[in-house]
Motif scaffolding. Structure first.
Motif, short mmCIF file in Angstrom:
data_model
loop_
_atom_site.label_atom_id
_atom_site.label_comp_id
_atom_site.label_asym_id
_atom_site.label_seq_id
_atom_site.Cartn_x
_atom_site.Cartn_y
_atom_site.Cartn_z
N SER A 81 0.74 -1.41 0.17
CA SER A 81 -0.05 0.12 0.00
C SER A 81 0.98 1.30 0.04
O SER A 81 0.57 2.23 -0.71
N ARG A 82 2.03 1.31 0.77
CA ARG A 82 2.77 2.53 0.63
C ARG A 82 3.69 2.47 -0.56
O ARG A 82 3.75 3.57 -0.99
N ALA A 83 4.15 1.37 -1.19
CA ALA A 83 4.96 1.31 -2.52
C ALA A 83 4.08 1.95 -3.40
O ALA A 83 4.35 2.93 -4.11
N GLY A 84 2.60 1.86 -3.46
CA GLY A 84 1.66 2.37 -4.39
C GLY A 84 1.44 3.75 -4.19
O GLY A 84 1.61 4.63 -5.09
N LEU A 85 1.50 4.44 -3.03
CA LEU A 85 1.31 5.85 -2.58
C LEU A 85 2.59 6.49 -2.91
O LEU A 85 2.72 7.46 -3.49
N LEU A 86 3.70 6.01 -2.73
CA LEU A 86 5.16 6.62 -2.72
C LEU A 86 5.58 6.75 -4.20
O LEU A 86 6.18 7.27 -4.51
N ARG A 93 3.45 -3.20 -10.57
CA ARG A 93 4.24 -3.21 -11.96
C ARG A 93 5.79 -3.27 -11.78
O ARG A 93 6.64 -3.52 -12.56
N PHE A 94 6.14 -3.25 -10.52
CA PHE A 94 7.56 -3.32 -10.15
C PHE A 94 7.77 -4.56 -9.08
O PHE A 94 8.78 -4.64 -8.49
N GLY A 95 6.72 -5.39 -9.17
CA GLY A 95 6.91 -6.65 -8.45
C GLY A 95 6.63 -6.56 -6.87
O GLY A 95 7.03 -7.53 -5.99
N PHE A 96 6.34 -5.62 -6.44
CA PHE A 96 5.97 -5.34 -5.05
C PHE A 96 4.44 -5.66 -4.81
O PHE A 96 3.52 -4.92 -4.68
N GLU A 97 4.35 -7.07 -4.40
CA GLU A 97 2.98 -7.53 -4.36
C GLU A 97 2.71 -7.68 -3.08
O GLU A 97 1.58 -7.91 -2.42
N HIS A 98 3.62 -8.33 -2.16
CA HIS A 98 3.19 -8.84 -0.78
C HIS A 98 4.10 -7.69 0.16
O HIS A 98 4.92 -6.95 -0.09
N ASN A 99 3.72 -8.18 1.52
CA ASN A 99 4.69 -7.24 2.46
C ASN A 99 6.11 -7.87 2.56
O ASN A 99 6.53 -9.04 2.06
N PRO A 117 14.87 0.43 -6.81
CA PRO A 117 15.61 1.53 -6.88
C PRO A 117 15.29 2.40 -7.89
O PRO A 117 15.69 3.65 -7.94
N GLN A 118 14.94 1.80 -9.06
CA GLN A 118 14.78 2.61 -10.41
C GLN A 118 13.25 3.20 -10.44
O GLN A 118 13.18 4.09 -11.41
N VAL A 119 12.41 3.09 -9.29
CA VAL A 119 11.13 3.54 -9.47
C VAL A 119 11.40 4.88 -8.62
O VAL A 119 11.70 4.88 -7.51
N LYS A 433 -1.38 -7.69 -17.47
CA LYS A 433 -0.31 -7.87 -18.72
C LYS A 433 0.65 -6.89 -18.47
O LYS A 433 1.78 -7.22 -18.93
N GLY A 434 0.31 -5.75 -17.66
CA GLY A 434 1.42 -4.78 -17.26
C GLY A 434 2.11 -5.01 -16.10
O GLY A 434 2.80 -3.96 -15.99
N LEU A 435 2.02 -6.22 -15.62
CA LEU A 435 2.55 -6.28 -14.11
C LEU A 435 3.91 -7.16 -14.30
O LEU A 435 4.03 -7.98 -15.11
N GLU A 436 4.75 -7.16 -13.26
CA GLU A 436 5.73 -8.06 -13.15
C GLU A 436 5.43 -9.31 -12.15
O GLU A 436 4.41 -8.97 -11.27
N ASN A 437 6.17 -10.21 -12.32
CA ASN A 437 5.66 -11.32 -11.24
C ASN A 437 6.19 -10.90 -9.96
O ASN A 437 7.29 -10.02 -9.83
N PRO A 438 5.54 -11.09 -8.81
CA PRO A 438 6.33 -10.89 -7.53
C PRO A 438 7.62 -11.17 -7.35
O PRO A 438 7.93 -12.37 -7.64
#
Length: 469
Positions: A81-86, A93-99, A117-119, A433-438
């Motif tokens: 949730s924080r990754a989406g906000l930040l 989209r950058f594989g951050f799916e879980h805690n 770090p590229q985000v 289709k626009g997501l990365e694997n976790p």
């Protein structure tokens, strides 16, 4: 004698005016403060219907600004949730799916578990536009040095790296993720009074330090996340609440509200209140273990029910926004980044995708909000479009609800409206289709089984929901 101003004397006068928060040469750029609460119950904030706890300062933000009634976190648990906000984008989209966990997926090194770090972060965007950037409180975006807030666009960080820590001083050895940092310096435990107050004290100090220049502050309280440790001065106010867990939780929420009030009062004292955009948000739904209450919303933290993802979201900017507005536009925590850039009339960093939209325009009409919002964590997925909400959990029956008529999500309409199911499943598939694997898995080993169980129609009531964290 006629006094002749020199360039030096003019600059001195300008600096004095800035020092006291007085605009010079027209309107200054606004300050932006994002306040995040942790694991609060949707129905526990007064302006969202709460009756048991006293939250006058959060309620005042709503009274003096815009309160969103269809606001969502981009995930039902803390870190994504924080990754989406930040980032202002779907964190998947950058594989951050879980805690954050210690269970990397194939091809990912354990030390690489954290926000890519590229985000670019919201701090990167604000710094790019000349703002001072400050992060305070809970981080939870990765434990390694490359994920530290000071490497992610923030010039200052006063907080802890992990997902939780006690509110009172820790006696004995302190876990690395629970150490309290003041930039690079470890804060002595015996200097901590009560953490919510300590974090607010530091926020106020930074406001004073940067009162003469535009700043962005991300104030991420760990309140009211576990451990449930109430401030002693507040808990007596709730002595008539029978459940000791609930009593302590209410005291913690009350204390957080009081400290938000202290922060706002300091903005007024510095002459910064009118031209500061304040956005308050809760990171996800009420937790299963902290005594929080989601009211009529079904489900808790970790689920795709409304109680897991629908959150309080308030926006106040006295100099620019009307007072007492209630908006039904569908909005998201991802919208905070583009809202901040819109507020300062800033430039975006090229090559950085943004999924969010500006709240400064979306609040005016439901048509200005998101048309679709999507969620995915492991085997559980969901999509909302207008009044329709679809939940899909592996091989369980597909769930479809009309939230306009059934906010409590009691009536599965999937069989009755197969055309809606087909359309929303198609949109969900296209989004994926626009997501990365976790890049890592949940630290909860039976997470998939919990997801299957918590989304069953026959799991009804808080006692049943709390069985599946």
């Amino acid at each position: 004698m006629i006094y002749r101003f020199t360039c030096y004397s003019i600059l001195t006068l300008v600096n004095i005016l800035f020092r006291f928060g007085i605009p010079v040469f027209g309107q200054q750029h606004p300050n932006v403060i994002v306040i995040l609460s942790d694991d609060g119950g949707y129905d526990d904030f007064g302006c969202y219907g709460g009756k048991e706890v006293y939250t006058p300062n959060i309620d005042a933000l709503a009274k003096n600004g815009v309160r969103f009634q269809s606001a969502y976190a981009s995930a039902s648990v803390c870190a994504p949730s924080r990754a989406g906000l930040l980032s202002g984008r779907y964190q998947q989209r950058f594989g951050f799916e879980h805690n954050i966990s210690k269970r990397p997926t194939a091809g990912v090194a354990p030390e690489d578990i954290g926000m890519d770090p590229q985000v670019a972060t919201i701090a990167d965007f604000m710094k790019y536009n000349g703002y001072k950037t400050v992060a305070i409180g809970k981080w939870h975006q990765g434990d390694g040095p490359q994920f530290n807030p000071l490497k992610r666009g923030f010039e200052h960080f006063y907080g802890f790296i992990g997902g939780d820590r006690p509110y009172f001083p820790i006696h004995g050895a302190v876990k690395p993720t629970q150490l309290l940092y003041d930039d690079r310096r470890i804060v002595p435990e015996d200097s901590i009074h009560y953490l919510t107050e300590t974090l607010t004290n530091k926020a106020i100090a930074y406001i004073q330090q940067y009162r003469s220049q535009p700043f962005f502050m991300y104030l991420a309280f760990n309140a009211v996340h576990t451990p449930v440790e109430a401030p002693l001065k507040t808990i007596d106010k709730y002595k008539d609440v029978a459940d000791p867990l609930r009593r302590a939780y209410l005291a913690m929420l009350d204390n957080m509200d009081e400290n938000i009030g202290r922060l706002i009062e300091h903005l007024k004292q510095e002459g910064l209140y009118e031209n500061t955009l304040i956005i308050f948000m809760n990171d996800n739904g009420a937790a299963t273990n902290n005594g929080a209450d989601n009211g009529q919303l079904r489900g808790l933290k970790g689920s795709k029910w409304e109680g897991g993802i629908r959150v309080p979201l308030i926006m106040q900017w006295p100099a620019k926004l009307p007072k007492g507005i209630t908006s039904n536009a569908m909005v998201s925590g991802m919208d905070i980044l583009p809202t901040s850039i819109d507020a300062i009339k800033g430039k975006k960093i090229q090559g950085q995708q943004i999924d969010g939209i500006s709240l400064l325009s979306s609040y005016k009409d439901v048509k200005n909000g998101h048309d679709y919002l999507f969620w995915r964590r492991g085997i559980a997925r969901a999509v909302r479009h207008k009044e329709w909400k679809l939940i899909v959990v592996k091989d369980d029956p597909i769930l479809l609800f009309n939230l306009r008529d059934d906010l409590r999500e009691q009536h599965n309409l999937a069989a009755k409206y197969p055309e809606h199911v087909k359309e929303m499943l198609h949109k969900l598939t296209e989004w994926e289709k626009g997501l990365e694997n976790p890049k890592w898995l949940s630290s909860v080993l039976d997470n998939d089984q919990n997801q299957l169980m918590k989304h069953r129609m026959d799991v009804v009531g808080r006692a049943a929901e709390r069985q599946y964290p």
